[in-house]
Design a protein around this motif. Structure first.
Motif, mmCIF file in Angstrom:
data_model
loop_
_atom_site.group_PDB
_atom_site.id
_atom_site.type_symbol
_atom_site.label_atom_id
_atom_site.label_comp_id
_atom_site.label_asym_id
_atom_site.label_seq_id
_atom_site.Cartn_x
_atom_site.Cartn_y
_atom_site.Cartn_z
ATOM 1 N N UNK A 1 0.807 -1.230 0.000
ATOM 2 C CA UNK A 1 0.000 0.000 0.000
ATOM 3 C C UNK A 1 0.834 1.271 0.000
ATOM 4 N N UNK A 2 2.140 1.154 -0.109
ATOM 5 C CA UNK A 2 2.984 2.353 -0.073
ATOM 6 C C UNK A 2 2.615 3.291 -1.230
ATOM 7 N N UNK A 3 2.557 4.552 -0.941
ATOM 8 C CA UNK A 3 2.255 5.544 -1.956
ATOM 9 C C UNK A 3 0.777 5.778 -2.177
ATOM 10 N N UNK A 4 -0.082 5.014 -1.486
ATOM 11 C CA UNK A 4 -1.516 5.212 -1.677
ATOM 12 C C UNK A 4 -2.112 6.200 -0.694
ATOM 13 N N UNK A 5 -1.382 6.522 0.371
ATOM 14 C CA UNK A 5 -1.857 7.433 1.400
ATOM 15 C C UNK A 5 -3.198 7.002 1.973
ATOM 16 N N UNK A 6 -3.295 5.718 2.302
ATOM 17 C CA UNK A 6 -4.532 5.199 2.890
ATOM 18 C C UNK A 6 -4.572 5.533 4.375
ATOM 19 N N UNK A 7 -5.708 5.999 4.876
ATOM 20 C CA UNK A 7 -5.775 6.299 6.310
ATOM 21 C C UNK A 7 -5.636 5.030 7.130
#
Length: 117
Positions: free
Chosen positions: A109-115
């Motif tokens: 999930x890196x780079x997705x800026x998921x909370x």
């Protein structure tokens, strides 16, 4: 409440492209998550009761129990002590598998800026 001409539903071309990119990334993450699930299933993560490795527990990366190995030296313990050694090995394997999953999910999930990630 009438909408001004040319405004549509408030989505400009830039917003549509952002939305398309978000869907594309979500599809990539979904595919990666499925691949990660398969990879974790094939893993064998070992947990140990202590430095002497009197008891070893092996679980998959998905925390499915695979094997318990009890050394002959561990058999010299009373049942309560042996139970404690098995429990410690299980906890060690569980903690290692949890850390492995967390690390692999961070990469996915890196780079997705998921909370919350």
């Amino acid at each position: 409440m009438s909408q001004e001409k040319g405004k549509g539903f408030g989505f400009g071309l830039g917003k549509i492209k952002e939305l398309q990119e978000a869907f594309k990334k979500a599809q990539q993450v979904q595919a990666g998550a499925q691949q990660l699930q398969e990879e974790l299933e094939k893993m064998g993560i070992e947990g140990y009761s202590d430095e002497a490795k009197l008891v070893t527990v092996i679980i998959s990366g998905n925390q499915e129990p695979r094997q318990v190995i009890i050394s002959p030296d561990a058999m010299n313990n009373d049942p309560n002590a042996l139970s404690e050694l098995v429990t410690m090995a299980m906890k060690d394997a569980y903690n290692k598998s949890t850390e492995t999953m967390r690390e692999k999910m961070e990469v996915l999930t890196s780079g997705l800026n998921l909370p919350g990630m």
